[in-house]
Design a protein around this motif. Sequence first.
Motif, PDB file in Angstrom:
ATOM      1  N   ASP A   1      77.237  98.007  63.252  1.00 56.81           N
ATOM      2  CA  ASP A   1      78.603  97.864  62.748  1.00 56.81           C
ATOM      3  C   ASP A   1      78.733  98.395  61.328  1.00 56.81           C
ATOM      4  OD1 ASP A   1      79.264  96.731  65.124  1.00 56.81           O
ATOM      5  OD2 ASP A   1      79.353  94.663  64.393  1.00 56.81           O
TER       6      ASP A   1
ATOM      7  N   GLN B   1      81.797 102.413  68.797  1.00 56.31           N
ATOM      8  CA  GLN B   1      80.972 101.332  68.236  1.00 56.31           C
ATOM      9  C   GLN B   1      79.871 100.913  69.212  1.00 56.31           C
ATOM     10  OE1 GLN B   1      82.780  97.408  67.555  1.00 56.31           O
ATOM     11  NE2 GLN B   1      82.052  97.551  65.428  1.00 56.31           N
TER      12      GLN B   1
ATOM     13  N   THR C   1      74.219  93.444  66.439  1.00 59.70           N
ATOM     14  CA  THR C   1      75.159  94.533  66.130  1.00 59.70           C
ATOM     15  C   THR C   1      75.390  94.740  64.640  1.00 59.70           C
ATOM     16  OG1 THR C   1      77.073  93.051  66.246  1.00 59.70           O
ATOM     17  CG2 THR C   1      76.354  94.100  68.307  1.00 59.70           C
TER      18      THR C   1
ATOM     19  N   LEU D   1      87.814  95.535  64.598  1.00 63.01           N
ATOM     20  CA  LEU D   1      88.271  96.931  64.503  1.00 63.01           C
ATOM     21  C   LEU D   1      89.784  97.050  64.338  1.00 63.01           C
ATOM     22  CD1 LEU D   1      85.981  98.731  67.107  1.00 63.01           C
ATOM     23  CD2 LEU D   1      85.785  98.695  64.618  1.00 63.01           C
TER      24      LEU D   1
ATOM     25  N   GLY E   1      82.028  96.759  57.291  1.00 65.68           N
ATOM     26  CA  GLY E   1      80.645  97.067  57.663  1.00 65.68           C
ATOM     27  C   GLY E   1      79.637  96.282  56.849  1.00 65.68           C
TER      28      GLY E   1
ATOM     29  N   SER F   1      79.058 102.120  61.881  1.00 69.28           N
ATOM     30  CA  SER F   1      80.174 102.626  62.701  1.00 69.28           C
ATOM     31  C   SER F   1      81.550 102.348  62.097  1.00 69.28           C
ATOM     32  CB  SER F   1      80.102 102.027  64.111  1.00 69.28           C
ATOM     33  OG  SER F   1      80.230 100.620  64.066  1.00 69.28           O
ATOM     34  N   THR F   2      81.773 101.194  61.468  1.00 68.86           N
ATOM     35  CA  THR F   2      83.129 100.863  61.012  1.00 68.86           C
ATOM     36  C   THR F   2      83.653 101.793  59.914  1.00 68.86           C
ATOM     37  OG1 THR F   2      82.113  99.118  59.650  1.00 68.86           O
ATOM     38  CG2 THR F   2      83.153  98.446  61.714  1.00 68.86           C
TER      39      THR F   2
ATOM     40  N   ILE G   1      84.690 104.903  61.760  1.00 65.19           N
ATOM     41  CA  ILE G   1      85.913 104.676  62.543  1.00 65.19           C
ATOM     42  C   ILE G   1      87.144 104.684  61.630  1.00 65.19           C
ATOM     43  CG2 ILE G   1      87.160 102.924  63.876  1.00 65.19           C
ATOM     44  CD1 ILE G   1      84.436 102.175  65.118  1.00 65.19           C
TER      45      ILE G   1
END
Length: 588
Positions: free
Chosen positions: A119, A159, A115, A82, A105, A122-123, A126
């Motif tokens: 991921d 995350q 994950t 991240l 991602g 979410s990435t 983010i």
Amino acid sequence: MLLSERMGILLLITFIVTRIPQFRYLLDRRLDWRTGVTFSLFFGLISIGGTYAGILIQHGELDSTFLVARLEPDEAMADSALIGVMMAGLLGGVSVGTGAGLISGLHALWLGGVTGAADALSTPVIGLLAGLVARFFAEERVIAPIKALFISVFAPILQMGVILIVNESSAAAIATVDLIGVPMVIANSIGVGIFVAMILAAIREEERAAASETQRALHIAEMALPYLKQGLTSETAESAANILRRELHAVAVAVTDTQEILAQVGIGTTKRFQGERIKTKLSLQAIETGEIHIAKSREDIQPHHPAIGAAIIVPFRSGGQVAGLIKLYYQSVRQIRTVEIAFARGLSKLISIQLDIAMAEQLKSLMKDAELKALQAQINPHFLFNTLGAIVTLIRVQPEAARRVTVQLGSYMRMNLTMNQSKLVPLYKELEHLRTYLDIVNIRFEDQLFVECYCENGLEGRVVLPPSTLQPLVENSIQHGFKGRTDRGEIRVELLRGEEGVHMSVRDNGNGFPAELLDALGESPITGGDSTGIGIYNVSRRLVHLFGAEARLRFSNPPEGGALIACTIPYQPDERRDIRHEGYDRGR
């Protein structure tokens, strides 16, 4: 602890990246689609590097294996991926943050594990959110480290929440979040804070270096410019070369014009170099193109010396044209670093600008002198025409008076020529000049005119003013103030000390100034009627040129009648000493 150690490797790599010049485009937010894609890819790779530098979680245990190729369905990574995504959003905005998040991602999805899918979702989000948050700090070139650290705390938390949602809060997902959640929050937020601090340190280091070099260039130019402004001669060039060699720590420095070497100081210096023609190809190219050239071999260096192996040839301009060269000699080309070349460019521009400013000031001064001479030249004919007209009249009725006026006119003109050699003359000379003029006028008017001149004691030899200042003002009263009057005309000239300067006034009992002309008098020649106002206009203009706007003539009609012309002449440095060469008695 393992995560922090591996994150340190990632930060070391990113620190090296911050030294790349292209990285400045991102900090200055000078992005187009090409740089946007480039930086998205760059931060995406940083994020992937953070993933591979992570710690493998296998069956609830830590595995220190480095560079894991693929993850099994029950495996996960505790990583610092991240950091790259957050930095992309905070520095590059929404597009760069989202792009880096998509790259990271997709890699997480390909890597697999517990994950992977979470991921991948979410990435990008983010990165998008980090870009939106950066808009609140758009006025800051780089967000403060403490702010970046605080904002980055929420990214791993988000995350972890997505991991639980995607895996429907399975036992494996909960166990994974319990194990990696807190370490990832701490590692990623601290990593972002350190990354931002490194960028700020790099920027401040660059700014300090730029400020130091700028100050150095200004200091050197300030010392060398007074000599170069005097003109390129052997003496001024040698003085400037000595300063440049001392300040730049070069082994030798030469200064040339566009034809020959004027001076050289340092290693290999001899007098025979002075006056030697410029021969090397690089020097001639520098004069022709106005560009800096680097001499890397002894064949390109003039004059030759075993201790000199390289040189920077710096042209400088004056009036838009190359005026000469400054040659900075070094023992080896290895001593010519980027900073020396950048400094040489700055020095060339600075000296050229200062020489142009000096030339502009000189031209302004010459134009001012020319205008003063033109104004003065207009006053003499103005008086001469009036006097010649009076002589023509007197020849018919009073031949003897005409003869005396002609003699006095000759004396007046000789005195006038002597006074006009200077911009300023002592007050006692101006009073003598006025007295000679009045001698001419009195022959014409006899008892019809009374002129009283009062000068406060001590001013005659301590005050300076433009030549032919008082005479045109008195003449104005005689020619226009008393026109059509049959009674005796009276004029009083006063010069008195004041706090701000010498108060000078010319008052008469004549007709006064036309009310409609009061505002225009002294500002421009008057058009229409039988007067052009050239005399008083020129006097006012010369006073403004030499002493400033506060010295301009002021015109009024006093309540008791007549006209008043007044001004204040500022005290000058010469007024601290008596500049008379002969006495002058105060009187009337």
